[in-house]
Enzyme design. Structure first.
Site, PDB file in Angstrom:
ATOM      1  N   LYS A 215       4.055 -69.581 -34.900  1.00  0.00           N
ATOM      2  CA  LYS A 215       3.907 -70.331 -33.667  1.00  0.00           C
ATOM      3  C   LYS A 215       4.600 -71.580 -33.504  1.00  0.00           C
ATOM      4  O   LYS A 215       4.819 -72.257 -34.593  1.00  0.00           O
ATOM      5  CB  LYS A 215       2.470 -70.534 -33.599  1.00  0.00           C
ATOM      6  CG  LYS A 215       1.495 -69.454 -33.892  1.00  0.00           C
ATOM      7  CD  LYS A 215       1.289 -68.313 -32.743  1.00  0.00           C
ATOM      8  CE  LYS A 215       0.509 -67.177 -33.011  1.00  0.00           C
ATOM      9  NZ  LYS A 215       0.339 -66.076 -31.875  1.00  0.00           N
TER      10      LYS A 215
ATOM     11  N   HIS B 240       2.546 -53.142 -35.151  1.00  0.00           N
ATOM     12  CA  HIS B 240       1.510 -53.817 -34.217  1.00  0.00           C
ATOM     13  C   HIS B 240       1.077 -52.967 -33.005  1.00  0.00           C
ATOM     14  O   HIS B 240       1.569 -52.283 -32.566  1.00  0.00           O
ATOM     15  CB  HIS B 240       2.110 -55.086 -33.787  1.00  0.00           C
ATOM     16  CG  HIS B 240       1.397 -56.040 -32.980  1.00  0.00           C
ATOM     17  ND1 HIS B 240       0.764 -56.049 -31.630  1.00  0.00           N
ATOM     18  CD2 HIS B 240       0.893 -57.408 -33.477  1.00  0.00           C
ATOM     19  CE1 HIS B 240       0.145 -57.083 -31.570  1.00  0.00           C
ATOM     20  NE2 HIS B 240      -0.031 -57.545 -32.549  1.00  0.00           N
TER      21      HIS B 240
END
Length: 394
Positions: free
Chosen positions: A166, A285
Site C-alpha cells: 500500500k 484474486h
C-alpha cells in the site's frame, strides 16, 4: 398469477422427473429457486432444468431428430427451504455430454447462462455443483498445488504470510520495489500486487516487474529464504497477459497473479496451463465475486466459483477471513475452504455443502485469508484455517 401464452407447454411434463436415479457421471446442481406467485415449485424447477439444457419455450420439429431423454437436464428433487416462504432447493442433473471437456466457460454458459432472467422465477441462486470425476479429469486443475508449492518454497508446517503493498495506486515502480524489499526482508514469505495494479501511467508493468524481482533477490540473498511477490499479470487482452507471464518467467520469479473473475475463465485456464509448463505458481484474486455471490437469494454462491477455480487452475485463492472487515460465515467459509484443499468432501448441509465431492487426484488450492486482518487476528486465523493457508495482511 403468471399467464402462459398459447402453445407453451408446461416444462414439468418433460423436465420434472422425481423418480430419476442420478448417474455417477452426471453434473448435479442445487438451485435456490424463488418462483413468481402462482408458479408451482415443480414447474419452476423444471423450467431451470429445461432452459439450462435442451429446452426452449415450445416444441420444435427438430426435437424429433435427437433423443431428448439422453440430453435433457432433469429436475429430480425439490425441497422447501426451512424458514423461507415460497423458496425451494431444486436439484438438477445434467448428462455429461452437454458439456465441452476442460472448459469451465462452457460449463457456466450452460448451467447459468440463460436461466437467471427467467420470467417464471422471482430469483435464482446456484448453491452448489457436484463435479463428477469423469468431468474433472478433463481439467489440468491447479498448476502445482499445495504440496509442490511447499517443496518449491521449502516452507512446511505453518501458514504462509504475506501482505499487500500500500498505497495500492500511486507509487513509482522504484518505491514500490523498495516497499516489497522491506516487507520480505522483515520476514514475510510473500508480498502482493493489489488486484487493481495492472499497468497504469504512474507505474508500467515492466518497470514494476523489474524492481520487484530485484527486491525479491536481494531479500532472498540476505535471509537465505525463498521469497515471492505476486506479480499481477492481469491485462486488457489475454495475449498481453501471457506476455507479462512470460516476462515474469524470464526474470525467474516464483509466482504471478491473476484476477480470475474480471479476467475470465478462458484467460485463467490458459494462464494456469502456462504456469504449469513454466514452473510458475499462480495466485488468484477474486475481484468482482461479491457482485455474483453476495445476495442470498440470487446469483452464484462462492463455493461454486471456488470449485470452478480449482478446475480452471490456481494455486492460491482468496477465500474470505471470517474475522476481518469483509463478511463471511465461519462454517460456510470452512466448507468451501475444504472443497479447495481436500480430495474428498462429504455432503454436509450445515456447512452449505449440498453434494459429496470427490476430486480424486486433482491438486488442492491454498485458501488466502485477506481483507482487514491484522496481527491480533492471528490466533483466530490459525484456528480457523489451520496450516495450509496464506494469511495476507494489509
Amino acid at each position: 398469477s403468471v399467464g402462459f401464452k398459447a402453445g407453451v407447454k408446461d416444462y414439468r411434463l418433460t423436465y420434472y422427473t422425481p423418480d430419476y436415479e442420478t448417474l455417477a457421471t452426471d453434473i448435479l446442481a442445487a438451485f435456490r429457486v424463488t418462483p413468481q406467485p402462482g408458479v408451482p415449485p415443480e414447474e419452476a424447477g423444471a423450467a431451470v432444468a429445461a432452459e439450462s439444457s435442451t429446452g426452449t419455450w415450445t416444441t420444435v420439429w427438430t426435437d424429433g431428430l435427437t433423443s431428448l431423454d439422453r440430453y435433457k437436464g432433469r429436475c429430480y428433487h425439490i425441497e422447501p427451504v426451512a424458514g423461507e416462504e415460497n423458496q425451494y432447493i431444486a436439484y438438477v442433473a445434467y448428462p455429461l455430454d452437454l458439456f465441452e471437456e476442460g472448459s469451465v466457460t462452457n460449463m457456466f454458459t450452460s448451467i447459468v447462462g440463460n436461466v437467471f432472467g427467467f420470467k417464471a422465477l422471482r430469483a435464482l441462486r446456484l448453491e452448489d455443483l457436484r463435479i463428477p470425476p469423469a468431468y474433472s479429469k478433463t481439467f489440468q486443475g491447479p498448476p502445482h498445488g499445495i504440496q509442490v508449492e511447499r517443496d518449491k518454497l521449502n516452507k512446511y508446517g505453518r501458514p504462509l504470510l504475506g501482505c499487500t503493498i500500500k498505497p495500492k495506486l500511486g507509487l513509482s515502480a522504484k518505491n514500490y520495489g523498495r516497499a516489497v524489499y522491506e516487507c520480505l526482508r522483515g520476514g514475510l514469505d510473500f508480498t502482493k500486487d493489489d488486484e487493481n495494479v495492472n499497468s497504469q501511467p504512474f507505474m508500467r508493468w515492466r518497470d514494476r516487474f523489474l524492481f520487484c524481482a530485484e527486491a525479491i533477490y536481494k531479500a532472498q540473498a540476505e535471509t537465505g529464504e525463498i521469497k515471492g511477490h505476486y506479480l499481477n499479470a492481469t491485462a486488457g487482452t489475454s495475449e498481453e497477459m501471457m506476455k507479462r507471464a512470460a516476462c515474469a518467467r524470464e526474470l525467474g520469479v516464483p509466482i504471478i497473479m491473476h484476477d480470475y473473475l474480471t479476467g475470465g475463465f478462458t484467460a485463467n485456464t490458459s494462464l494456469a496451463h502456462y504456469c504449469r509448463d513454466n514452473g510458475l505458481l499462480l495466485h488468484i484474486h477474486r475481484a468482482m465475486h461479491a457482485v455474483i455471490d453476495r445476495q442470498k437469494n440470487h446469483g452464484i454462491h462462492f463455493r461454486v466459483l471456488a470449485k470452478a477455480l480449482r478446475m480452471s487452475g490456481g494455486d492460491h485463492i482468496h477465500a474470505g477471513t471470517v474475522v476481518g472487515k469483509l463478511e463471511g460465515e465461519r462454517d460456510v467459509t470452512l466448507g468451501f475452504v475444504d472443497l479447495l484443499r481436500d480430495d474428498f468432501i462429504e455432503k454436509d448441509r450445515s456447512r452449505g455443502i449440498y453434494f459429496t465431492q470427490d476430486w480424486v487426484s486433482m491438486p488442492g488450492v491454498l485458501p488466502v485469508a485477506s481483507g482487514g486482518i491484522h496481527v491480533w487476528h492471528m490466533p483466530a486465523l490459525t484456528e480457523i484455517f489451520g496450516d495450509d493457508s496464506v494469511l495476507q495482511f494489509g
